[in-house]
Motif scaffolding. Structure first.
Motif, short mmCIF file in Angstrom:
data_model
loop_
_atom_site.label_atom_id
_atom_site.label_comp_id
_atom_site.label_asym_id
_atom_site.label_seq_id
_atom_site.Cartn_x
_atom_site.Cartn_y
_atom_site.Cartn_z
N LEU A 122 0.81 -1.22 0.00
CA LEU A 122 0.00 0.00 0.00
C LEU A 122 0.84 1.27 0.00
CD1 LEU A 122 -2.80 -1.07 2.50
CD2 LEU A 122 -3.05 -0.68 0.05
N SER A 123 2.07 1.17 0.47
CA SER A 123 2.93 2.35 0.47
C SER A 123 4.36 1.89 0.25
CB SER A 123 2.80 3.10 1.80
OG SER A 123 3.46 4.33 1.74
N THR A 124 4.73 1.74 -1.01
CA THR A 124 6.06 1.24 -1.36
C THR A 124 7.12 2.35 -1.22
OG1 THR A 124 5.84 1.86 -3.69
CG2 THR A 124 5.03 -0.33 -3.04
N HIS A 125 8.35 1.94 -1.33
CA HIS A 125 9.46 2.90 -1.28
C HIS A 125 9.30 3.96 -2.36
CE1 HIS A 125 13.51 4.41 -2.27
NE2 HIS A 125 13.73 4.33 -0.98
N THR A 126 8.98 3.54 -3.58
CA THR A 126 8.83 4.49 -4.68
C THR A 126 7.70 5.48 -4.40
OG1 THR A 126 9.61 2.85 -6.27
CG2 THR A 126 8.35 4.71 -7.15
#
Length: 227
Positions: A164-168
């Motif tokens: 749901l909230s990746t590094h990118t």
């Protein structure tokens, strides 16, 4: 239905029916194509697609196997969609995160060990250093939330939150925000979450997490591709 899609469905049917069980080796290409009534080229395309989904796993020199089919491994294939999401799509992912992560944080309040709380404290101290760059700050942010999620002991939840909230995605939001004190606010939010977790206060931990994710949503302007 396209031929490749039909091939994918037929292989999936074999897995669902139990004809191919987790960890089983696929029959050789000629035999499997004949059994399913497919051309070998269509079968190869289907195998490539199912490998990308982590349903099949190739082993060099030993054929192709059905994976363990653990849900958290299969979910990882969704991470690319989160990585490339922008504008409204990114906002929708954050909305789902806001619905899910506070509950996970509340569960963590009763499950974090003393060692894990100490690890979170170390992450916070490092992220407060003035000379760290955005990449490092985002990496520490991800690590902070990962430790909390992992403490619950449910790899499906941990994987979902990571998707749901990746590094990118986080990097885009931090770089794209027009609020100069965004990093400072994020750090303050993390401190509030940590204090609630240290006190074992599930309700306060969940509330602090909601405030944090809402702030991230506010930084993201829906419809604006943040780079």
């Amino acid at each position: 239905m396209a031929v490749t899609d039909l091939a994918i469905e037929k292989i999936k049917e074999m897995i669902v029916s139990g004809a191919l069980r987790p960890g089983a080796r696929l029959p050789n290409e000629a035999d499997l194509a004949g059994r399913l009534g497919l051309s070998r080229s269509s079968l190869r395309e289907a195998v490539r697609a199912l490998t990308a989904m982590r349903i099949l796993v190739p082993r060099q020199g030993d054929g192709t196997y059905v994976s363990g089919l653990e849900p958290h491994l299969l979910l990882e294939s969704l991470a690319f969609a989160a990585d490339v999401s922008q504008g409204h799509t990114a906002a929708q992912l954050l909305e789902v995160r806001r619905l899910l992560e506070p509950q996970v944080t509340a569960l963590a309040a009763g499950r974090l060990t003393g060692e894990q709380l100490k690890e979170l404290r170390g992450i916070l101290d490092r992220s407060a250093e003035e000379d760290i760059d955005i990449e490092t700050f985002v990496a520490l942010d991800i690590e902070f939330h990962r430790v909390i999620a992992d403490s619950v002991g449910n790899p499906v939840l941990s994987t979902l939150l990571g998707i749901l909230s990746t590094h990118t995605q986080r990097l885009r939001i931090v770089r794209g925000t027009r609020h100069a004190p965004a990093r400072a606010q994020a750090h303050r939010d993390h401190e509030t979450i940590w204090r609630a977790l240290s006190a074992g206060d599930a309700q306060q931990a969940a509330a602090a997490c909601v405030v944090h994710v809402v702030a991230v949503e506010d930084w993201l302007v829906p419809g604006l591709p943040v780079e």
